[in-house]
Scaffold this motif. Sequence first.
Motif, mmCIF file in Angstrom:
data_model
loop_
_atom_site.group_PDB
_atom_site.id
_atom_site.type_symbol
_atom_site.label_atom_id
_atom_site.label_comp_id
_atom_site.label_asym_id
_atom_site.label_seq_id
_atom_site.Cartn_x
_atom_site.Cartn_y
_atom_site.Cartn_z
ATOM 1 N N LEU A 164 0.741 -1.075 -0.001
ATOM 2 C CA LEU A 164 -0.073 -0.046 -0.122
ATOM 3 C C LEU A 164 0.932 1.274 0.111
ATOM 4 N N ASP A 165 0.602 2.160 -0.980
ATOM 5 C CA ASP A 165 1.230 3.599 -0.900
ATOM 6 C C ASP A 165 0.949 4.414 0.087
ATOM 7 N N LEU A 166 1.015 3.886 1.356
ATOM 8 C CA LEU A 166 0.755 5.042 2.470
ATOM 9 C C LEU A 166 1.595 5.798 3.035
ATOM 10 N N ASN A 167 1.384 6.960 3.371
ATOM 11 C CA ASN A 167 2.496 7.887 4.040
ATOM 12 C C ASN A 167 3.060 7.145 5.173
ATOM 13 N N ALA A 168 4.141 7.385 5.515
ATOM 14 C CA ALA A 168 4.715 6.928 6.729
ATOM 15 C C ALA A 168 4.114 7.671 8.055
ATOM 16 N N VAL A 169 3.516 7.103 8.938
ATOM 17 C CA VAL A 169 2.749 7.542 10.046
ATOM 18 C C VAL A 169 2.631 6.562 11.143
ATOM 19 N N VAL A 206 2.945 2.750 10.132
ATOM 20 C CA VAL A 206 3.336 2.572 8.827
ATOM 21 C C VAL A 206 4.942 2.994 8.980
ATOM 22 N N LEU A 207 5.873 2.176 8.694
ATOM 23 C CA LEU A 207 7.324 2.352 8.954
ATOM 24 C C LEU A 207 7.640 3.372 7.939
ATOM 25 N N SER A 208 8.468 4.339 8.083
ATOM 26 C CA SER A 208 9.407 5.176 7.410
ATOM 27 C C SER A 208 10.418 4.228 6.818
ATOM 28 N N ALA A 209 9.914 3.743 5.560
ATOM 29 C CA ALA A 209 10.892 2.720 5.009
ATOM 30 C C ALA A 209 11.327 2.908 3.398
ATOM 31 N N LEU A 210 12.184 2.331 3.100
ATOM 32 C CA LEU A 210 12.471 2.541 1.584
ATOM 33 C C LEU A 210 13.147 1.422 0.909
ATOM 34 N N ARG A 211 13.072 1.255 -0.346
ATOM 35 C CA ARG A 211 13.597 0.272 -0.832
ATOM 36 C C ARG A 211 14.610 1.118 -2.344
ATOM 37 N N THR A 212 15.532 0.592 -2.462
ATOM 38 C CA THR A 212 16.618 1.436 -3.263
ATOM 39 C C THR A 212 17.479 0.502 -3.932
ATOM 40 N N TYR A 213 18.039 0.847 -5.236
ATOM 41 C CA TYR A 213 18.891 -0.044 -6.011
ATOM 42 C C TYR A 213 19.710 0.681 -7.107
ATOM 43 N N TYR A 214 20.769 0.472 -7.298
ATOM 44 C CA TYR A 214 21.332 1.233 -8.708
ATOM 45 C C TYR A 214 20.823 0.389 -9.955
ATOM 46 N N PHE A 246 17.577 4.394 -8.011
ATOM 47 C CA PHE A 246 16.089 4.397 -7.982
ATOM 48 C C PHE A 246 15.658 4.071 -6.552
ATOM 49 N N VAL A 247 14.634 4.999 -6.091
ATOM 50 C CA VAL A 247 14.206 4.913 -4.890
ATOM 51 C C VAL A 247 12.585 4.955 -4.891
ATOM 52 N N GLN A 248 12.230 4.040 -3.813
ATOM 53 C CA GLN A 248 10.769 3.917 -3.444
ATOM 54 C C GLN A 248 10.963 4.088 -2.000
ATOM 55 N N SER A 249 9.988 5.101 -1.279
ATOM 56 C CA SER A 249 9.952 5.218 0.046
ATOM 57 C C SER A 249 8.420 5.541 0.304
ATOM 58 N N SER A 250 8.276 5.233 1.869
ATOM 59 C CA SER A 250 6.818 5.758 2.387
ATOM 60 C C SER A 250 7.038 7.101 3.105
ATOM 61 N N GLY A 251 8.167 7.409 3.345
ATOM 62 C CA GLY A 251 8.401 8.687 3.992
ATOM 63 C C GLY A 251 9.447 9.297 3.265
ATOM 64 N N ALA A 252 9.880 10.510 3.903
ATOM 65 C CA ALA A 252 11.222 11.315 3.320
ATOM 66 C C ALA A 252 12.136 10.736 3.735
ATOM 67 N N TYR A 253 13.306 11.103 2.823
ATOM 68 C CA TYR A 253 14.614 10.454 3.007
ATOM 69 C C TYR A 253 15.728 11.311 2.737
ATOM 70 N N SER A 254 16.937 10.788 3.108
ATOM 71 C CA SER A 254 18.239 11.456 2.907
ATOM 72 C C SER A 254 19.220 10.578 1.944
ATOM 73 N N VAL A 255 19.947 11.523 1.429
ATOM 74 C CA VAL A 255 20.842 10.670 0.493
ATOM 75 C C VAL A 255 22.288 11.459 0.804
ATOM 76 N N THR A 256 23.432 10.625 0.749
ATOM 77 C CA THR A 256 24.629 10.896 1.240
ATOM 78 C C THR A 256 25.540 10.411 0.002
ATOM 79 N N VAL A 344 21.275 5.849 1.385
ATOM 80 C CA VAL A 344 19.921 6.335 1.537
ATOM 81 C C VAL A 344 19.438 5.797 2.829
ATOM 82 N N THR A 345 18.885 7.025 3.247
ATOM 83 C CA THR A 345 18.215 6.665 4.957
ATOM 84 C C THR A 345 17.063 7.162 5.009
ATOM 85 N N PRO A 346 16.050 6.271 5.596
ATOM 86 C CA PRO A 346 14.682 7.258 5.734
ATOM 87 C C PRO A 346 14.692 8.081 6.844
ATOM 88 N N LEU A 347 13.690 9.105 6.729
ATOM 89 C CA LEU A 347 13.800 10.058 7.709
ATOM 90 C C LEU A 347 12.635 9.862 8.746
#
Length: 360
Positions: A164-169, A206-214, A246-256, A344-347
């Motif tokens: 489900l494309d829910l916001n992190a709450v 709903v976890l602030s979580a993400l999935r990412t890959y190059y 590529f990033v999918q996330s339920s909440g905001a995220y940071s990138v370094t 890439v880290t969930p905020l």
Amino acid sequence: MSRLTIIKSLTIMLSAVFASLAGTAQAAQSTCGVTGSATAAPAVYDPFNPSGLATTNITMNLTRVNTSGGGDTRLVNVYLKANALTGSKADGTSIVPLSVTGSAQIAGTGSNIFFNHAASPPIIAPTSALPSGNPSFLHINFTGNNAGSDTVQVNFQVSLPANLDLNAVQSLAFDAFFVCNIQGGGPPQPDQVGTFPNAIVFPVTVLSALRTYYAGTALDFGEIGNITNASLPGTPQRTNPANHVFVQSSGAYSVTLASQNAFKLKKPGAATAQDEIRYSLHFLGLDRDDSTTPTPGAIAFTQSCQRATLSSVGNSLPVVATLLEGGSGKNPSPTYSDILTVTVTPLIYSDPATTACGTL
């Protein structure tokens, strides 16, 4: 002669963080109805878990809304939908009342009372109507006429499908749609139809979580042994612009971003300037090279990004490298390379970030 490789196993740091979330329900079109919330330890929904939220039982206090003139809500037929912010993102949710404890008679237990965003609602009027079918609605007859009868406990069975494309709450709020009537405090009153936005609040995090890959190939300049510094301004040498994170996330995220060699391609055992080739990197709208980040392995920048969503579109973040030096005159080697590390880290839930990184 030279090759820049981006580390394909991205360093992904997932953090479970929590922030307080509070809200109030405002009545619409009605002076009667119900509201409900639970304070139990929250169930946890990971939107990337292929199993979704396993069936979870939540006991909720359901409280009737009474008028100031002495009358109280007596009969209520109620069903739930996602609030305006969530919309169709919660479609497929199941909320089943199993039992009610307190001064009330009920009907409609065992049936899902959640309706998808575009689904046709059930016929709940008049208040004497009883539920049938599945999904349906919950019928409550508050039998008491004192303050001790205002609240009943409802045992709900809640489940959420995967992805489900829910916001992190930290809690999920649903709008209550109902028909109700008031008894006592004066002459009989007609049924009232109303809505309480965010009236029913379940403790589901709903976890602030993400999935990412190059996505793409190594950032490869190919053979550059014959390229001179003087030729680069007129004929820039860049890597494929289709390469991206590529990033999918339920909440905001940071990138370094960090470069092992401070944005220099180096041959194995490099010892002098003739063993290295300078380049710049364009990522997230920013350009970095050895002049902006001279320390090997140092963080070149940190960027906070708005929620990417869990849709297939997500955020595609292009990574493009450009040569600042040619290979002509450098010490020959079959491999010049550098390693880039993208983290890439969930905020935290309360941080919405301000940058729409998917547009950079």
